[in-house]
Design an enzyme around this catalytic site. Structure first.
Site, mmCIF file in Angstrom:
data_model
loop_
_atom_site.group_PDB
_atom_site.id
_atom_site.type_symbol
_atom_site.label_atom_id
_atom_site.label_comp_id
_atom_site.label_asym_id
_atom_site.label_seq_id
_atom_site.Cartn_x
_atom_site.Cartn_y
_atom_site.Cartn_z
ATOM 1 N N ARG A 231 4.164 -3.312 -7.814
ATOM 2 C CA ARG A 231 3.022 -2.442 -7.539
ATOM 3 C C ARG A 231 2.565 -1.790 -8.849
ATOM 4 O O ARG A 231 3.408 -1.315 -9.643
ATOM 5 C CB ARG A 231 3.406 -1.344 -6.542
ATOM 6 C CG ARG A 231 3.450 -1.825 -5.093
ATOM 7 C CD ARG A 231 2.059 -2.204 -4.571
ATOM 8 N NE ARG A 231 2.016 -2.658 -3.193
ATOM 9 C CZ ARG A 231 2.074 -3.925 -2.796
ATOM 10 N NH1 ARG A 231 2.224 -4.897 -3.677
ATOM 11 N NH2 ARG A 231 1.961 -4.251 -1.525
ATOM 12 N N GLU A 260 -6.297 -1.464 -9.188
ATOM 13 C CA GLU A 260 -6.752 -2.850 -8.975
ATOM 14 C C GLU A 260 -7.577 -3.032 -7.696
ATOM 15 O O GLU A 260 -8.332 -4.004 -7.584
ATOM 16 C CB GLU A 260 -5.541 -3.794 -8.899
ATOM 17 C CG GLU A 260 -4.703 -3.576 -7.627
ATOM 18 C CD GLU A 260 -3.476 -4.472 -7.534
ATOM 19 O OE1 GLU A 260 -2.745 -4.568 -8.527
ATOM 20 O OE2 GLU A 260 -3.252 -5.060 -6.468
HETATM 21 C C1 COI Z 1 2.416 -7.619 -0.473
HETATM 22 O O1 COI Z 1 2.628 -8.389 0.461
HETATM 23 O O2 COI Z 1 2.892 -6.458 -0.462
HETATM 24 C C2 COI Z 1 1.641 -8.054 -1.628
HETATM 25 O O3 COI Z 1 1.774 -7.492 -2.673
HETATM 26 C C3 COI Z 1 0.654 -9.172 -1.459
HETATM 27 C C4 COI Z 1 -0.671 -8.736 -1.109
HETATM 28 C C5 COI Z 1 -1.221 -7.477 -1.599
HETATM 29 C C6 COI Z 1 -1.704 -9.724 -0.713
#
Ligand code: COI
Length: 326
Positions: A231, A260
């Protein structure tokens, strides 16, 4: 049972249709993001499937008025979902899991690309410059890698790296038995001071923000590489830019970056993206930037869709599901 799925990409359509048919769900899909303006698309649906868009109290309240009982995010991370508001409105929230190897393999690829200076090699090749100036790399074998966060993804990264012949250090709130004999748990300070590569595999939760701040980046070894496929907010981006500009860090691979949200998965060709740090980092030859694609494989997308619809169905039928968050 009717379910509305938002932010559905063309590559997801067939998988959604197959999962809905298998589960006996009447499915409405839309490429639109869930907002107050598009909330009406979920009218008469018992469940809503979303992806990365923030899901806040005002939107949840409108959905509740339309009869929505459950919201599932097709992601592992759920920092974009207001669980408290959902709880107060009596809306069930859930996330999904998907094969950890997808992100783990991307992470190892990013390490290799940084070590082999692949971004510079490929830029040169594009410009028909086939010289070997400043592109000599380093092997992954024999490097010490520090894994911060040892859940399913962190452990999968460790297992992949062990076959490369790396020495593995780990730091996490709790010890994962999967790492027995594979990695040594140490303090974060020791991990930062000894690792040639530091890779982050933690969720964004209160307290993990700017985990990699100026002080911790300074503790990393001279020339070390930071990898973040977890993250964006885990890293203080300005401090990272300073550490790269000063030459203290040897490189970075970032699949995620603070801010982002309005940029990733959109086409900014010919425009100036609103997150300045992205342009600064992208200009650096030793920084590999990807737009949050570490999750993006056939295997993971299939899991995301199946688990999201299964959990919405379970909530509507009053059954249990392992992905419920409240
Ligand atoms: C998640 O599954 O937590 C990810 O980082 C992927 C997503 C934001 C598409």
């Amino acid at each position: 049972m009717r379910i509305t799925a938002y932010s559905v990409r063309p590559d997801e359509e067939a998988l959604f249709a197959a999962a809905a048919a298998r589960l006996g769900i009447e499915l409405v899909t839309t490429p639109q993001r869930p907002t107050l303006d598009t909330a009406h698309l979920a009218a008469d649906s018992q469940g809503v499937s979303v992806i990365t868009t923030p899901i806040r109290a005002d939107l949840l309240a409108v959905w509740r008025g339309y009869g929505v009982q459950a919201v599932s995010t097709r992601t592992v991370g759920y920092d974009h979902m207001d669980l408290d508001a959902a709880g107060k409105l009596g809306i069930r929230m859930s996330n999904v899991s998907y094969t950890p190897w997808t992100v783990a393999e991307h992470t190892v690829m990013a390490m290799l690309m940084c070590l082999r200076r692949t971004k510079l090699v490929m830029r040169r090749y594009e410009a028909q410059d086939y010289t070997l100036k400043a592109v000599r790399g380093r092997e992954l074998r024999g490097r010490t890698v520090g894994i911060v966060g040892t859940g399913a993804i962190g452990c999968s990264v460790a297992e992949l790296l062990s076959s490369f012949g790396c020495t593995l250090l780990a730091h996490s709130r709790s010890r994962n038995p999967r790492l027995e004999g594979l990695a040594e748990y140490v303090s974060l300070d020791e991990l930062l001071g000894k690792s040639d590569i530091v890779t982050l595999h933690l969720p964004a939760v209160p307290g993990s923000e700017a985990l990699m701040n100026a002080q911790r980046l300074a503790r990393m070894k001279e020339g070390a590489i930071l990898v973040n496929t977890a993250r964006g907010p885990l890293v203080d981006t300005d401090a990272l830019i300073d550490a790269l500009e000063s030459g203290h860090l040897g490189g970075a691979a970032l699949d995620v970056i603070t801010g982002e949200g309005p940029v990733h998965y959109r086409d900014f060709k010919g425009k100036i993206p609103p997150v300045r740090a992205m342009s600064v980092l992208q200009a650096m030859p030793n920084v590999l930037m990807t737009p949050h694609t570490a999750f993006f494989t056939d295997e993971a997308v299939g899991d995301m869709i199946n688990y999201s619809l299964q959990s919405l169905k379970a909530a509507a039928l009053g059954e249990e599901d392992r992905f419920f968050l409240n």
